[in-house]
Design a protein around this motif. Structure first.
Motif, PDB file in Angstrom:
ATOM      1  N   MET A  91       0.930  -1.435  -0.072  1.00  0.00           N
ATOM      2  CA  MET A  91      -0.108   0.005  -0.032  1.00  0.00           C
ATOM      3  C   MET A  91       0.836   1.406  -0.132  1.00  0.00           C
ATOM      4  O   MET A  91       1.774   1.345   0.645  1.00  0.00           O
ATOM      5  N   ALA A  92       0.153   2.301  -0.484  1.00  0.00           N
ATOM      6  CA  ALA A  92       1.106   3.647  -0.627  1.00  0.00           C
ATOM      7  C   ALA A  92       1.538   4.204   0.776  1.00  0.00           C
ATOM      8  O   ALA A  92       2.514   4.569   0.918  1.00  0.00           O
ATOM      9  N   SER A  93       0.428   3.951   1.751  1.00  0.00           N
ATOM     10  CA  SER A  93       0.763   4.412   2.904  1.00  0.00           C
ATOM     11  C   SER A  93       1.725   3.869   3.770  1.00  0.00           C
ATOM     12  O   SER A  93       2.508   4.368   4.427  1.00  0.00           O
ATOM     13  N   ASP A  94       1.911   2.533   3.596  1.00  0.00           N
ATOM     14  CA  ASP A  94       2.901   1.789   4.013  1.00  0.00           C
ATOM     15  C   ASP A  94       4.366   2.196   3.564  1.00  0.00           C
ATOM     16  O   ASP A  94       5.285   2.276   4.284  1.00  0.00           O
ATOM     17  N   ASP A  95       4.446   2.510   2.184  1.00  0.00           N
ATOM     18  CA  ASP A  95       5.511   2.706   1.576  1.00  0.00           C
ATOM     19  C   ASP A  95       5.953   4.293   2.066  1.00  0.00           C
ATOM     20  O   ASP A  95       7.183   4.613   2.151  1.00  0.00           O
ATOM     21  N   CYS A  96       4.939   5.077   2.233  1.00  0.00           N
ATOM     22  CA  CYS A  96       5.307   6.470   2.609  1.00  0.00           C
ATOM     23  C   CYS A  96       5.695   6.570   4.381  1.00  0.00           C
ATOM     24  O   CYS A  96       6.512   7.275   4.539  1.00  0.00           O
ATOM     25  N   ARG A  97       5.326   5.603   5.035  1.00  0.00           N
ATOM     26  CA  ARG A  97       5.741   5.465   6.525  1.00  0.00           C
ATOM     27  C   ARG A  97       7.256   4.850   6.730  1.00  0.00           C
ATOM     28  O   ARG A  97       8.033   4.948   7.454  1.00  0.00           O
ATOM     29  N   LYS A  98       7.220   3.661   5.946  1.00  0.00           N
ATOM     30  CA  LYS A  98       8.510   2.773   6.499  1.00  0.00           C
ATOM     31  C   LYS A  98       9.619   3.304   5.760  1.00  0.00           C
ATOM     32  O   LYS A  98       9.834   4.095   4.780  1.00  0.00           O
ATOM     33  N   ASP A  99      10.609   2.834   6.631  1.00  0.00           N
ATOM     34  CA  ASP A  99      12.175   3.151   6.186  1.00  0.00           C
ATOM     35  C   ASP A  99      12.722   2.086   5.313  1.00  0.00           C
ATOM     36  O   ASP A  99      12.697   1.016   5.709  1.00  0.00           O
ATOM     37  N   GLU A 100      13.169   2.466   3.979  1.00  0.00           N
ATOM     38  CA  GLU A 100      13.706   1.323   3.268  1.00  0.00           C
ATOM     39  C   GLU A 100      15.036   1.429   3.052  1.00  0.00           C
ATOM     40  O   GLU A 100      15.640   2.500   2.943  1.00  0.00           O
ATOM     41  N   SER A 101      15.826   0.423   3.060  1.00  0.00           N
ATOM     42  CA  SER A 101      17.194   0.374   2.572  1.00  0.00           C
ATOM     43  C   SER A 101      17.123   0.098   1.210  1.00  0.00           C
ATOM     44  O   SER A 101      16.518  -0.676   0.749  1.00  0.00           O
ATOM     45  N   LEU A 102      17.605   1.283   1.428  1.00  0.00           N
ATOM     46  CA  LEU A 102      17.675   1.235  -0.215  1.00  0.00           C
ATOM     47  C   LEU A 102      18.775   0.225  -0.588  1.00  0.00           C
ATOM     48  O   LEU A 102      19.764   0.232   0.187  1.00  0.00           O
TER      49      LEU A 102
ATOM     50  N   PHE B 190       6.217   6.493  -7.970  1.00  0.00           N
ATOM     51  CA  PHE B 190       4.885   5.660  -8.653  1.00  0.00           C
ATOM     52  C   PHE B 190       3.653   5.499  -7.939  1.00  0.00           C
ATOM     53  O   PHE B 190       2.666   5.517  -8.571  1.00  0.00           O
ATOM     54  N   ASN B 191       3.829   5.299  -6.680  1.00  0.00           N
ATOM     55  CA  ASN B 191       2.533   5.299  -5.814  1.00  0.00           C
ATOM     56  C   ASN B 191       1.778   6.550  -5.619  1.00  0.00           C
ATOM     57  O   ASN B 191       1.167   6.650  -4.479  1.00  0.00           O
ATOM     58  N   GLY B 192       2.648   7.674  -5.971  1.00  0.00           N
ATOM     59  CA  GLY B 192       1.807   8.979  -5.612  1.00  0.00           C
ATOM     60  C   GLY B 192       2.360   9.783  -4.509  1.00  0.00           C
ATOM     61  O   GLY B 192       1.978  10.827  -4.206  1.00  0.00           O
ATOM     62  N   CYS B 193       3.542   9.187  -3.722  1.00  0.00           N
ATOM     63  CA  CYS B 193       3.931   9.781  -2.785  1.00  0.00           C
ATOM     64  C   CYS B 193       4.811  10.883  -2.984  1.00  0.00           C
ATOM     65  O   CYS B 193       5.841  10.610  -3.776  1.00  0.00           O
ATOM     66  N   THR B 194       4.665  11.971  -2.248  1.00  0.00           N
ATOM     67  CA  THR B 194       5.754  13.019  -2.574  1.00  0.00           C
ATOM     68  C   THR B 194       6.632  12.937  -1.203  1.00  0.00           C
ATOM     69  O   THR B 194       6.487  12.365  -0.182  1.00  0.00           O
ATOM     70  N   SER B 195       7.816  13.766  -1.552  1.00  0.00           N
ATOM     71  CA  SER B 195       8.852  13.869  -0.368  1.00  0.00           C
ATOM     72  C   SER B 195       8.147  14.368   0.901  1.00  0.00           C
ATOM     73  O   SER B 195       8.433  14.064   1.915  1.00  0.00           O
ATOM     74  N   LEU B 196       7.038  14.958   0.871  1.00  0.00           N
ATOM     75  CA  LEU B 196       6.237  15.570   1.968  1.00  0.00           C
ATOM     76  C   LEU B 196       5.380  14.334   2.616  1.00  0.00           C
ATOM     77  O   LEU B 196       5.477  14.238   4.152  1.00  0.00           O
ATOM     78  N   HIS B 197       4.959  13.507   1.894  1.00  0.00           N
ATOM     79  CA  HIS B 197       4.359  12.240   2.407  1.00  0.00           C
ATOM     80  C   HIS B 197       5.302  11.525   3.189  1.00  0.00           C
ATOM     81  O   HIS B 197       5.284  11.073   4.375  1.00  0.00           O
ATOM     82  N   LEU B 198       6.355  11.391   2.742  1.00  0.00           N
ATOM     83  CA  LEU B 198       7.749  10.651   3.162  1.00  0.00           C
ATOM     84  C   LEU B 198       7.996  11.243   4.633  1.00  0.00           C
ATOM     85  O   LEU B 198       8.248  10.571   5.653  1.00  0.00           O
TER      86      LEU B 198
ATOM     87  N   THR C 170      -3.466  12.330   2.059  1.00  0.00           N
ATOM     88  CA  THR C 170      -2.609  13.667   2.111  1.00  0.00           C
ATOM     89  C   THR C 170      -1.517  13.375   3.006  1.00  0.00           C
ATOM     90  O   THR C 170      -1.509  12.407   3.688  1.00  0.00           O
ATOM     91  N   ALA C 171      -0.567  14.262   2.926  1.00  0.00           N
ATOM     92  CA  ALA C 171       0.543  14.110   3.913  1.00  0.00           C
ATOM     93  C   ALA C 171       0.087  14.323   5.250  1.00  0.00           C
ATOM     94  O   ALA C 171       0.464  13.714   6.171  1.00  0.00           O
ATOM     95  N   LEU C 172      -0.953  15.293   5.586  1.00  0.00           N
ATOM     96  CA  LEU C 172      -1.662  15.416   6.861  1.00  0.00           C
ATOM     97  C   LEU C 172      -2.185  14.101   7.339  1.00  0.00           C
ATOM     98  O   LEU C 172      -2.092  13.817   8.539  1.00  0.00           O
TER      99      LEU C 172
END
Length: 342
Positions: free
Chosen positions: A1-12, A273-281, A310-312
């Protein structure tokens, strides 16, 4: 989910130049190749700076510094007329490679013999300088790994290819960005115009990362500045999830990179690609400082990701984050409304 991608820390495979020497032998019009006349194993204590084996044959085969010196000793470095025929010794130098695809120049660089490497660079034409070994590494890759700046400089001046990729898809400039080899990166970019540098800066490795992405991931701020001077695309997306360098810096909580990227004009509203901006992250990671920077740079607080958030929506009651969003307590049908200030 996009919200999970926005929240979680990924190693890249076929980007490699002709590493077989056969095509070059046809240029030389030489006889059938001879077996290498030197023993190719040797000391491995200098190889620790390289992430993995640069020539796996060294355990059973070896070349010593003395052997390298003998190979180039007495060789005339004077310019030869184009029509002059190569001597047997010269042909042997140009056509000898190990079973792992390494030329004598690869080996000299691995042994960190700078003087000998520079002699060989003078001897070899560009076609040989760009030969890739079985790991698709050119001499330029190896010199960068080992931080042999003067060798890198001479290779670039002689025309060594900056666009060639190793088995990980990395160019030599990728290697410099990943390992913080600022001086090597400087030599690779110094005398190259932005227009000629652009195709190199757009190359993605097999993880989808450009040089700017790698520099951001490794907090290489000086190298980031070099790339931007060469007009690197600040908003280029990596190939797996569409993150820009600003997304990556935000994920790392690297406020220095975020400030630099925003000051250079990076798009604060660029979406993955999931619509998250840097503010979401930033909000999803509860990073109020970076979220504040993004808002000050004009980030749109009402943009929604693919989960219609939204980021909020990701603030999770964080007062420092909520303070960035005026009138956040007003909601209609469960959605926050940003009112006009009077």
């Amino acid at each position: 989910m996009a919200s999970d991608d926005c929240r979680k820390d990924e190693s890249l495979e076929d980007n490699r130049t002709d590493s077989g020497i056969d095509s070059y032998r046809s240029i030389l019009k030489s006889e059938e190749p001879r077996e290498p006349s030197v023993d190719f194993s040797g000391p491995r204590d200098k190889f620790s700076a390289v992430e993995e084996r640069l020539d796996s044959a060294y355990e059973s085969s070896s070349i010593t510094v003395e052997s390298l010196t003998e190979i180039v000793e007495g060789y005339t470095l004077e310019e030869q007329a184009p029509s002059s025929e190569l001597s047997e010794q010269e042909e042997n130098l140009l056509t000898t490679i190990t079973e792992d695809g390494d030329t004598i120049l690869h080996l000299a660089i691995i042994h960190e013999e700078e003087f000998i490497s520079k002699q060989l660079i003078q001897i070899f034409p560009k076609e040989v300088l760009d030969i890739q070994n079985n790991l698709y590494q050119t001499p330029l890759h190896l010199a960068t790994y080992l931080k042999l700046t003067e060798v890198v400089k001479q290779l670039v001046e002689k025309g060594a290819g900056l666009e060639l990729q190793d088995q990980e898809g990395n160019t030599a400039l990728h290697v410099a960005c990943q390992h913080g080899q600022t001086e090597c990166a400087t030599e690779m970019t110094r005398d190259v115009s932005p227009s000629k540098m652009a195709p190199v800066l757009e190359i993605q490795n097999w993880r989808g990362l450009t040089c700017l992405h790698l520099a951001a991931l490794n907090r290489q701020h000086q190298i980031m500045k070099l790339l931007v001077k060469k007009e690197a695309d600040l908003n280029i997306q990596e190939g797996t999830s569409g993150k820009t360098a600003l997304h990556l810096a935000t994920e790392l909580h690297d406020i220095t990179s975020v400030k630099l990227l925003l000051s250079w004009g990076a798009d604060a509203d660029a979406a993955m690609f999931n619509g998250c901006t840097s503010l979401h992250l930033a909000v999803g990671r509860q990073d109020a400082a970076i979220a504040n920077l993004l808002c000050q740079s004009g980030a749109d607080t009402m943009l929604r990701n693919m989960e219609d958030e939204t980021a909020l929506d990701l603030a999770d009651g964080n007062d420092d984050i909520l303070a960035l969003f005026p009138f956040d307590d007003i909601q209609i049908s469960g959605r926050s409304v940003v009112s006009v200030k009077f």
